[in-house]
Design a protein around this motif. Structure first.
Motif, PDB file in Angstrom:
ATOM      1  N   ASP A 151      16.253  31.063  -6.036  1.00 53.79           N
ATOM      2  CA  ASP A 151      17.078  31.128  -4.829  1.00 53.79           C
ATOM      3  C   ASP A 151      18.015  32.333  -4.945  1.00 53.79           C
ATOM      4  O   ASP A 151      19.156  32.236  -5.366  1.00 53.79           O
ATOM      5  N   TRP A 152      17.468  33.506  -4.546  1.00 54.39           N
ATOM      6  CA  TRP A 152      18.240  34.748  -4.713  1.00 54.39           C
ATOM      7  C   TRP A 152      19.482  34.763  -3.841  1.00 54.39           C
ATOM      8  O   TRP A 152      20.475  35.400  -4.180  1.00 54.39           O
ATOM      9  N   LEU A 153      19.398  34.101  -2.682  1.00 55.17           N
ATOM     10  CA  LEU A 153      20.546  34.094  -1.778  1.00 55.17           C
ATOM     11  C   LEU A 153      21.728  33.382  -2.437  1.00 55.17           C
ATOM     12  O   LEU A 153      22.865  33.860  -2.397  1.00 55.17           O
ATOM     13  N   LYS A 154      21.461  32.248  -3.068  1.00 56.07           N
ATOM     14  CA  LYS A 154      22.532  31.525  -3.753  1.00 56.07           C
ATOM     15  C   LYS A 154      23.105  32.375  -4.889  1.00 56.07           C
ATOM     16  O   LYS A 154      24.316  32.444  -5.085  1.00 56.07           O
ATOM     17  N   ALA A 159      25.246  35.075  -3.408  1.00 55.50           N
ATOM     18  CA  ALA A 159      26.495  34.493  -2.893  1.00 55.50           C
ATOM     19  C   ALA A 159      27.445  34.174  -4.047  1.00 55.50           C
ATOM     20  O   ALA A 159      28.656  34.386  -3.941  1.00 55.50           O
ATOM     21  N   LYS A 163      23.625  37.685   5.509  1.00 54.37           N
ATOM     22  CA  LYS A 163      23.133  36.386   5.023  1.00 54.37           C
ATOM     23  C   LYS A 163      24.006  35.857   3.897  1.00 54.37           C
ATOM     24  O   LYS A 163      24.301  34.664   3.823  1.00 54.37           O
ATOM     25  N   VAL A 164      24.406  36.755   2.995  1.00 50.94           N
ATOM     26  CA  VAL A 164      25.256  36.348   1.871  1.00 50.94           C
ATOM     27  C   VAL A 164      26.599  35.836   2.386  1.00 50.94           C
ATOM     28  O   VAL A 164      27.088  34.788   1.969  1.00 50.94           O
ATOM     29  N   GLY A 198      20.872  41.529   4.814  1.00 55.13           N
ATOM     30  CA  GLY A 198      21.044  40.790   3.562  1.00 55.13           C
ATOM     31  C   GLY A 198      22.501  40.469   3.297  1.00 55.13           C
ATOM     32  O   GLY A 198      22.856  39.338   2.959  1.00 55.13           O
ATOM     33  N   TYR A 235      26.170  32.466   3.996  1.00 54.06           N
ATOM     34  CA  TYR A 235      25.955  31.420   2.993  1.00 54.06           C
ATOM     35  C   TYR A 235      27.291  30.996   2.391  1.00 54.06           C
ATOM     36  O   TYR A 235      27.565  29.800   2.236  1.00 54.06           O
TER      37      TYR A 235
END
Length: 425
Positions: free
Chosen positions: A272-275, A278, A242-243, A239, A246
């Motif tokens: 959009d948890w990734l955004k 980030a 990924k952050v 995870g 991004y």
């Protein structure tokens, strides 16, 4: 991250970063320096006033004074989900005086008389971050006067009615950078009890509940089998990667500057948890693009990392091609490793548009900034942005970007582009 900042600022009086208890405004009659380390990439342009809100017992009324038209100010309302759920200020509501109501996720009611607008937080605890423009060091007394006009009171006091029962006391778990690594899920359990699930969260909350994570649950990492522990740690590491990826590639690259829009309300993130992660890692509590855009870079346009121990650099804005903003713009220097402001011999952490009258322009009207670790010489020092003796991280802040061309909006697709950094040969 939000809980950790709230704990340092509003809970732990001995944290070294404590500001004020909940529902009290802390005005900072200064800008942030290298000594401020609770928040990464801190803004050193606008003295902050910070207000952590506990909305459990009742809503809170935020009152702002009339602010002179030439001075930009904003109050960003940011909840525990790090959703920017509303704005008060120059762009959003104008520079007139007014009373605004901030309510918790469960509040239902009519807008009281005298209240200009109601803002609903998605969590019981929330942050109001006030930014008040400072024109130069001598202007600080005027900023202090504006800050003195920022007021907060419970709705019952505003309506001159009896107060409702106080919310129960909370045993806030201690947190720091090391404890996050070992007790991540305990903090998540704790924070989620104050954050009712939004419609886009039903599935992810159900998945978390299956492994004992959520309000009223306890995820006990210590009792997991060795295999399970390894899987969880692997998942967290993936995870984190990924952050990082991004942040490195999820935004437009223009002349070496990463430009995007990472901050907004619940609808903006739309699950959009990734955004959202980030955004928190890149610079938690950033503004919506309509309020400010943040081009940032750690490299030259060709991808070569910026390093103050190896090279000197310049950044040149062509005549009449300064960032197109209604308020002001700045270029701030950070340590590339920590993302904190850096100690330097002239106590200068940024160069901004109010400083332009004291800077030297080139014969053609362009402006060159000297970005290096050592002084470029007395004749160029007015344009010197001191750099660390190592990796460099630079952030532009473009406040209240213009919407008509040439514009930075939409971020990464606007007609105005930030100029590339140059290495001094």
């Amino acid at each position: 991250m939000n809980y950790a900042v709230m704990y340092e600022y509003a809970v732990d009086k001995n944290s070294g970063q404590f500001k004020a208890p909940f529902n009290e405004i802390k005005n900072e009659a200064r800008v942030f320096t290298y000594k401020d380390t609770a928040i990464v990439t801190p803004n050193s342009d606008t003295p902050y006033s910070l207000l952590w809100l506990d909305l459990r017992a009742e809503p809170m009324v935020l009152s702002v004074p009339a602010v002179e038209k030439s001075r930009y100010y904003s109050v960003m309302l940011c909840d525990g989900n790090t959703f920017n759920f509303g704005y008060i200020g120059s762009r959003a509501t104008g520079n007139e005086a007014g009373d605004y109501l901030v309510v918790g996720p469960d509040w239902k009611g009519e807008t009281p008389a005298g209240i200009k607008k109601v803002f609903q937080s998605s969590t019981q605890f929330s942050l109001a971050a006030y930014r008040t423009q400072l024109f130069n060091p001598a202007d600080m007394p005027k900023v202090v006067k504006v800050q003195a006009g920022y007021k907060v009171q419970p709705l019952s006091a505003y309506l001159k009615q009896p107060a409702p029962p106080a919310a129960p006391a909370i045993n806030f778990p201690k947190i720091d950078n090391e404890m996050v690594k070992t007790n991540f899920f305990e903090y998540l359990d704790f924070a989620l009890q104050f954050a009712p699930a939004g419609p886009e969260e039903k599935d992810i909350r159900a998945k978390l509940a299956r492994i004992g994570i959520g309000a009223g649950k306890t995820f006990d990492f210590k009792n997991l089998s060795v295999e399970h522990k390894a899987e969880v740690l692997l998942g967290m590491k993936e995870g984190e990667t990924k952050v990082e990826q991004y942040l490195a590639s999820g935004q437009k690259d223009i002349n070496g500057w990463k430009i995007g829009s990472l901050f907004g309300d619940r609808g903006f993130y739309n699950g959009d948890w990734l955004k959202r992660a980030a955004a928190a890692k890149g610079g938690i509590y950033g503004n919506d693009a309509a309020e400010a855009v943040y081009p940032l870079t750690k490299t030259l346009a060709n991808g070569e990392p910026l390093d103050g121990s190896k090279n000197n650099y310049t950044l040149t804005f062509a005549a009449k091609e300064f960032p197109p903003v209604n308020a002001f713009w700045s270029v701030t220097m950070y340590d590339g490793k920590t993302q904190f402001l850096i100690e330097n011999p002239i106590n200068r952490y940024l160069i901004n548009s109010p400083m332009l009258p004291g800077m030297k322009k080139n014969p053609d009207g362009s402006l060159t900034l000297y970005i290096q670790n050592k002084s470029p010489g007395k004749d160029k020092e007015s344009n010197w942005l001191p750099a660390p003796d190592g990796p460099i991280y630079i952030v532009m802040r473009l406040y209240w970007p213009k919407t008509e061309p040439p514009s930075i909006l939409p971020p990464g697709e606007g007609t105005w582009q930030a100029p590339a950094m140059s290495r001094v040969k």
